[in-house]
Motif scaffolding. Structure first.
Motif, PDB file in Angstrom:
ATOM      1  N   ASN A  50       0.825  -1.203   0.000  1.00  0.00           N
ATOM      2  CA  ASN A  50       0.000   0.000   0.000  1.00  0.00           C
ATOM      3  C   ASN A  50       0.864   1.260   0.000  1.00  0.00           C
ATOM      4  O   ASN A  50       0.518   2.267  -0.643  1.00  0.00           O
ATOM      5  CB  ASN A  50      -0.937  -0.009   1.205  1.00  0.00           C
ATOM      6  CG  ASN A  50      -1.749   1.259   1.328  1.00  0.00           C
ATOM      7  OD1 ASN A  50      -1.313   2.231   1.939  1.00  0.00           O
ATOM      8  ND2 ASN A  50      -2.941   1.254   0.765  1.00  0.00           N
ATOM      9  N   GLU A  55      -1.261   5.586  -6.148  1.00  0.00           N
ATOM     10  CA  GLU A  55      -2.694   5.570  -5.879  1.00  0.00           C
ATOM     11  C   GLU A  55      -3.505   5.109  -7.084  1.00  0.00           C
ATOM     12  O   GLU A  55      -4.519   4.426  -6.929  1.00  0.00           O
ATOM     13  CB  GLU A  55      -3.163   6.961  -5.435  1.00  0.00           C
ATOM     14  CG  GLU A  55      -4.609   6.991  -4.957  1.00  0.00           C
ATOM     15  CD  GLU A  55      -4.994   8.325  -4.371  1.00  0.00           C
ATOM     16  OE1 GLU A  55      -6.189   8.511  -4.099  1.00  0.00           O
ATOM     17  OE2 GLU A  55      -4.105   9.176  -4.192  1.00  0.00           O
ATOM     18  N   TRP A  56      -3.057   5.471  -8.282  1.00  0.00           N
ATOM     19  CA  TRP A  56      -3.815   5.061  -9.473  1.00  0.00           C
ATOM     20  C   TRP A  56      -3.818   3.541  -9.636  1.00  0.00           C
ATOM     21  O   TRP A  56      -4.819   2.948 -10.056  1.00  0.00           O
ATOM     22  CB  TRP A  56      -3.243   5.722 -10.732  1.00  0.00           C
ATOM     23  CG  TRP A  56      -1.810   5.400 -11.036  1.00  0.00           C
ATOM     24  CD1 TRP A  56      -0.714   6.108 -10.666  1.00  0.00           C
ATOM     25  CD2 TRP A  56      -1.321   4.262 -11.773  1.00  0.00           C
ATOM     26  NE1 TRP A  56       0.445   5.500 -11.122  1.00  0.00           N
ATOM     27  CE2 TRP A  56       0.096   4.369 -11.811  1.00  0.00           C
ATOM     28  CE3 TRP A  56      -1.934   3.193 -12.415  1.00  0.00           C
ATOM     29  CZ2 TRP A  56       0.893   3.429 -12.445  1.00  0.00           C
ATOM     30  CZ3 TRP A  56      -1.134   2.252 -13.054  1.00  0.00           C
ATOM     31  CH2 TRP A  56       0.260   2.372 -13.069  1.00  0.00           C
ATOM     32  N   THR A  59      -6.207   2.039  -7.058  1.00  0.00           N
ATOM     33  CA  THR A  59      -7.597   2.263  -7.468  1.00  0.00           C
ATOM     34  C   THR A  59      -8.024   1.257  -8.536  1.00  0.00           C
ATOM     35  O   THR A  59      -9.122   0.688  -8.474  1.00  0.00           O
ATOM     36  CB  THR A  59      -7.767   3.696  -8.002  1.00  0.00           C
ATOM     37  OG1 THR A  59      -7.401   4.625  -6.983  1.00  0.00           O
ATOM     38  CG2 THR A  59      -9.215   3.939  -8.415  1.00  0.00           C
ATOM     39  N   GLY A 326     -11.877   7.422  -6.017  1.00  0.00           N
ATOM     40  CA  GLY A 326     -10.458   7.165  -6.274  1.00  0.00           C
ATOM     41  C   GLY A 326     -10.003   7.772  -7.585  1.00  0.00           C
ATOM     42  O   GLY A 326      -8.898   8.329  -7.674  1.00  0.00           O
ATOM     43  N   ASP A 329      -9.520  11.475  -7.127  1.00  0.00           N
ATOM     44  CA  ASP A 329      -8.274  11.769  -6.419  1.00  0.00           C
ATOM     45  C   ASP A 329      -7.071  11.627  -7.347  1.00  0.00           C
ATOM     46  O   ASP A 329      -6.129  12.433  -7.297  1.00  0.00           O
ATOM     47  CB  ASP A 329      -8.118  10.837  -5.218  1.00  0.00           C
ATOM     48  CG  ASP A 329      -9.128  11.152  -4.124  1.00  0.00           C
ATOM     49  OD1 ASP A 329      -9.636  12.288  -4.093  1.00  0.00           O
ATOM     50  OD2 ASP A 329      -9.407  10.246  -3.303  1.00  0.00           O
ATOM     51  N   VAL A 330      -7.083  10.584  -8.176  1.00  0.00           N
ATOM     52  CA  VAL A 330      -5.977  10.380  -9.118  1.00  0.00           C
ATOM     53  C   VAL A 330      -5.903  11.540 -10.112  1.00  0.00           C
ATOM     54  O   VAL A 330      -4.817  12.038 -10.431  1.00  0.00           O
ATOM     55  CB  VAL A 330      -6.151   9.030  -9.853  1.00  0.00           C
ATOM     56  CG1 VAL A 330      -5.138   8.911 -10.981  1.00  0.00           C
ATOM     57  CG2 VAL A 330      -5.982   7.872  -8.878  1.00  0.00           C
ATOM     58  N   ASP A 333      -4.403  14.552  -8.440  1.00  0.00           N
ATOM     59  CA  ASP A 333      -2.950  14.430  -8.317  1.00  0.00           C
ATOM     60  C   ASP A 333      -2.266  14.691  -9.656  1.00  0.00           C
ATOM     61  O   ASP A 333      -1.196  15.320  -9.715  1.00  0.00           O
ATOM     62  CB  ASP A 333      -2.580  13.035  -7.803  1.00  0.00           C
ATOM     63  CG  ASP A 333      -3.021  12.809  -6.370  1.00  0.00           C
ATOM     64  OD1 ASP A 333      -3.277  13.802  -5.669  1.00  0.00           O
ATOM     65  OD2 ASP A 333      -3.127  11.636  -5.963  1.00  0.00           O
TER      66      ASP A 333
END
Length: 346
Positions: A50, A55-56, A59, A326, A329-330, A333
Motif C-alpha cells: 500500500n 494511488e492510481w 484504485t 479514487g 483523487d488520481v 494528483d
C-alpha cells in the motif's frame, strides 16, 4: 473501522447459536485456525505494498477486485436462493402428502458443519498465540523511523530480517495445525463432521486451499484497507460453506487480521486516528443493527441467501463509490503535478 465492525460480529456470533444447525455455534474455528497465520502474513505484505504502489494502481486493482467479488457473491446468492426455493417446494409437497399432525421437517435442509457446541478454548488460545507472535515481531521491528523495543536503522538490514521472520512463522504455524488436525482425525474419526473435514484433509490441494486464499485475502485487505472477508466470503461460498457459517467465520477471521493491520498502520505513522476511532464506533453500532435486522429477516423468510445478497449489494456500491472517488483523487494528483510513481516502503 473494520476492527470496530468485526468486534460487533464476533461478540454477536459467540453469544448466539443456530437451531438450523442443531443449536451449534456458527463460527467454524477449524477454518479460522487453518487460515489465520497466512492471513496475518498477507496483511503485512499488503500494508507494505500500500505504501509502495501509486494511488492510481491501487484504485485500478480495487475496482477489478470488487467487480470480481460482486460477481462471484451474487452468483452464489442466486444458487443458494434457487436451492432454498427447491427445499421449500419439496417441504410443502411432502407436508401436503404425508402430514400427520405430529412433527414437521425443517424448512431448510440441515447441513452438517464442523462446529462444536462447547466453546473451543484451545483453538481460540492457539489463534491468540499466533496473533501475539506476529505482534511481537512488529514490536521488535518498530515503526518506519526505527523506533521500537530495540534500536535499529529504519528500513535497514535488521528491519527487513525481522519482517521476513513472519514467513517462517506463518509456514510453521500452518504446518503444525495441519499435522495436529490429521492426528486428531486418525485418533477420533467422526462421520458427522465430514463436510468441512473433506475440504481440509482429502488431498494436498484441499489442505492448502484455505491458507492460500487467506494469504491472498490478507494481502488485498492490507493493500486496500478493507476486511479480508470480502474476498474470503465468495471463496467459502464457492467451496460449499453455508452463508450463515461463512458470514460468522469471516467476521471472526477479520477481527484478527484487522487488528493487526490497524496496529501496523499506527506504527507506520497513520494520521487522523481520532476520526478513525469515531468511525470505528459507528461501524460497531451499525454492524450490531445490521446483524439483528438480517437475522430477523432470515427467521421470518427462511432464506439464508439474504446474507449473500446483502454482501453483494455492499460490494456493488463500494465498487461504484470507491472507484469514482479514487478516480477523482488520481485526476487531482495528475493535474496538480504530484508524483504518481512507485514509492519507497519507508
Amino acid at each position: 473501522m473494520v476492527t470496530g465492525g468485526s468486534i460487533a460480529n464476533v461478540m454477536y456470533n459467540m453469544l448466539t447459536t443456530s437451531s438450523k444447525f442443531g443449536g451449534k455455534i456458527l463460527t467454524d474455528y477449524d477454518i479460522a485456525l487453518l487460515s489465520e497465520p497466512c492471513m496475518l502474513l498477507g496483511v503485512s505484505i499488503g500494508v507494505i505494498t500500500n505504501r509502495v504502489f501509486p494511488e492510481w494502481l491501487v484504485t485500478i486493482l480495487f475496482a477489478v477486485f470488487l467487480a470480481w467479488s460482486t460477481f462471484k457473491t451474487c452468483r452464489s446468492g442466486l444458487l443458494h436462493w434457487k436451492s432454498e426455493s427447491e427445499s421449500v417446494n419439496r417441504y410443502v409437497t411432502l407436508k401436503d402428502e404425508s402430514y400427520d399432525g405430529t412433527s414437521e421437517e425443517p424448512l431448510l435442509k440441515k447441513e452438517e458443519i464442523n462446529n462444536q457446541l462447547k466453546f473451543p478454548r484451545m483453538k481460540l488460545g492457539v489463534l491468540v498465540m499466533i496473533w501475539f507472535s506476529f505482534f511481537v515481531l512488529y514490536l521488535l521491528r518498530g515503526n518506519r523511523y526505527g523506533q521500537g523495543i530495540i534500536t535499529m536503522e529504519p528500513c535497514g538490514v535488521g528491519y527487513w530480517i525481522i519482517s521476513s521472520l513472519q514467513i517462517p512463522v506463518a509456514i510453521v504455524s500452518t504446518a503444525w495445525i495441519l499435522c495436529r488436525k490429521e492426528c486428531c482425525q486418525n485418533k477420533v474419526p467422526n462421520h458427522q463432521e465430514k463436510d468441512i473435514e473433506d475440504l481440509t484433509s482429502s488431498g494436498p490441494s484441499n489442505k492448502l486451499i484455505f491458507p492460500f486464499m487467506a494469504l491472498l485475502a490478507g494481502i488485498l485487505g492490507g493493500l486496500f484497507g478493507i476486511g479480508g472477508g470480502m474476498l474470503i466470503s465468495p471463496l467459502l461460498l464457492h467451496v460449499g460453506i453455508p452463508p450463515e457459517v461463512t458470514a460468522a467465520t469471516c467476521s471472526f477471521m477479520v477481527f484478527f487480521s484487522s487488528t493487526m493491520s490497524a496496529f501496523q498502520y499506527l506504527l507506520l505513522g497513520m494520521k487522523h486516528t481520532d476520526s478513525a476511532l469515531i468511525f470505528a464506533i459507528i461501524c460497531f453500532v451499525g454492524s450490531l443493527l445490521g446483524l439483528l435486522v438480517v437475522q430477523r429477516a432470515i427467521q421470518k423468510f427462511g432464506r439464508a441467501s439474504l446474507i449473500v445478497f446483502s454482501v453483494g449489494i455492499v460490494m456493488a456500491l463500494s465498487a461504484v463509490l470507491m472507484t469514482s472517488f479514487g478516480a477523482l483523487d488520481v485526476w487531482s494528483d495528475y493535474t496538480s503535478g504530484k508524483y504518481m510513481g512507485f514509492k519507497l516502503p519507508c
